[in-house]
Write a protein that holds these residues in place. Sequence first.
Motif, PDB file in Angstrom:
ATOM      1  N   LEU A  32       0.851  -1.195   0.000  1.00  0.00           N
ATOM      2  CA  LEU A  32       0.000   0.000   0.000  1.00  0.00           C
ATOM      3  C   LEU A  32       0.885   1.242   0.000  1.00  0.00           C
ATOM      4  N   ALA A  33       0.608   2.153  -0.916  1.00  0.00           N
ATOM      5  CA  ALA A  33       1.462   3.326  -1.105  1.00  0.00           C
ATOM      6  C   ALA A  33       1.083   4.487  -0.180  1.00  0.00           C
ATOM      7  N   GLY A  38       0.239   5.572  -6.062  1.00  0.00           N
ATOM      8  CA  GLY A  38      -0.510   4.479  -6.663  1.00  0.00           C
ATOM      9  C   GLY A  38       0.302   3.204  -6.690  1.00  0.00           C
ATOM     10  N   ALA A  39      -0.286   2.176  -7.247  1.00  0.00           N
ATOM     11  CA  ALA A  39       0.347   0.862  -7.291  1.00  0.00           C
ATOM     12  C   ALA A  39       1.681   0.904  -8.030  1.00  0.00           C
ATOM     13  N   VAL A  56       1.927  -7.942  -4.873  1.00  0.00           N
ATOM     14  CA  VAL A  56       0.601  -7.511  -5.310  1.00  0.00           C
ATOM     15  C   VAL A  56       0.353  -6.131  -4.712  1.00  0.00           C
ATOM     16  N   ALA A  57       0.349  -5.116  -5.574  1.00  0.00           N
ATOM     17  CA  ALA A  57       0.101  -3.753  -5.104  1.00  0.00           C
ATOM     18  C   ALA A  57      -1.400  -3.499  -5.062  1.00  0.00           C
ATOM     19  N   GLY A 102      -0.068   4.493   3.746  1.00  0.00           N
ATOM     20  CA  GLY A 102      -0.262   3.077   3.480  1.00  0.00           C
ATOM     21  C   GLY A 102       0.015   2.206   4.688  1.00  0.00           C
ATOM     22  N   ALA A 103       0.942   2.659   5.567  1.00  0.00           N
ATOM     23  CA  ALA A 103       1.232   1.891   6.783  1.00  0.00           C
ATOM     24  C   ALA A 103       0.031   1.896   7.717  1.00  0.00           C
ATOM     25  N   ALA A 104      -0.618   3.062   7.855  1.00  0.00           N
ATOM     26  CA  ALA A 104      -1.805   3.150   8.703  1.00  0.00           C
ATOM     27  C   ALA A 104      -2.937   2.304   8.132  1.00  0.00           C
ATOM     28  N   VAL A 105      -3.108   2.341   6.804  1.00  0.00           N
ATOM     29  CA  VAL A 105      -4.150   1.536   6.167  1.00  0.00           C
ATOM     30  C   VAL A 105      -3.856   0.047   6.363  1.00  0.00           C
ATOM     31  N   ALA A 106      -2.585  -0.346   6.181  1.00  0.00           N
ATOM     32  CA  ALA A 106      -2.212  -1.754   6.344  1.00  0.00           C
ATOM     33  C   ALA A 106      -2.461  -2.229   7.769  1.00  0.00           C
ATOM     34  N   HIS A 107      -2.149  -1.383   8.758  1.00  0.00           N
ATOM     35  CA  HIS A 107      -2.375  -1.762  10.156  1.00  0.00           C
ATOM     36  C   HIS A 107      -3.864  -1.941  10.439  1.00  0.00           C
ATOM     37  N   GLU A 108      -4.669  -0.972   9.979  1.00  0.00           N
ATOM     38  CA  GLU A 108      -6.118  -1.085  10.186  1.00  0.00           C
ATOM     39  C   GLU A 108      -6.678  -2.292   9.441  1.00  0.00           C
ATOM     40  N   LEU A 109      -6.129  -2.587   8.280  1.00  0.00           N
ATOM     41  CA  LEU A 109      -6.581  -3.747   7.519  1.00  0.00           C
ATOM     42  C   LEU A 109      -6.269  -5.037   8.276  1.00  0.00           C
TER      43      LEU A 109
END
Length: 264
Positions: A32-33, A38-39, A56-57, A102-109
């Motif tokens: 995640l960027a 973007g990817a 896989v982006a 993207g780090a925050a999104v990845a953690h929440e995911l």
Amino acid sequence: MLNEIRQLQQYQQRWFRRFTERPRARLRLFCLAHAGGGARFFANWAQLLPESIELVAIQLPGREERIDEPPIEHMTPLVSAISNVLQPWLDRPYAMFGHSMGAAVAHELCLSIQRQGLPLPLRLLVSGREGPSRNHSSKLHKASDEDFLAAIMALGGTSPALRESPELFTLALPVLRNDYRLIETYHPNPRRPPLSLPIEVLFGQDDPELHPGDAQAWTLESSQGVRLHGFHGGHFYLTPQRQAVTQCISRCLGEYSPESLEMP
């Protein structure tokens, strides 16, 4: 019914970019960027990673080939949208990487995946982002166009063409502002549980976005251990240190034995 299934499949596929398909890879690395990214930011990584890892982006709406779609404005619906399309891709061991926003999104995911009882990543790798307990607050998304552009250019990850081309800046501005609004209005749940998986924290040693102790704060977010990896550079150390970063990721993910990476 068949048309509806096809439309659903096409929608799901929009979220994922594979620059090098590796159907026999033992492990997937979802990336995640940063805000506005973007990817394609990860396109060069695929060739630097070993054959055992398929990159896989995750492509968010509003950028690159999804530029005709409105961006998602807040963290909760964004994580929900990704969660809804991710499950078919969890058919093999995987890891999750995110830089900055993207780090925050990845953690929440990962928190969402844990709540749902789905297969967890082998590792969460976060980059250029403070631990959630030290979540920074700012209002850059409300700044004037000139101040906004100056601030994001100072971080070093944005093409100088944005400053030189008013047309390009006008095109990129809505997504950039949206992403900054998303991350600046994001408030981690103070009652979130630690993740039941290890976390690797990557950061630039001269990153002006990180305060002392910000990277170390990730140690509160895992019950399975956290390690820190510093690199020369600022907030976008990932670009000049691309090879060192992908080698670090490869080492972290290469710690798993072949038996632990058996296909389901």
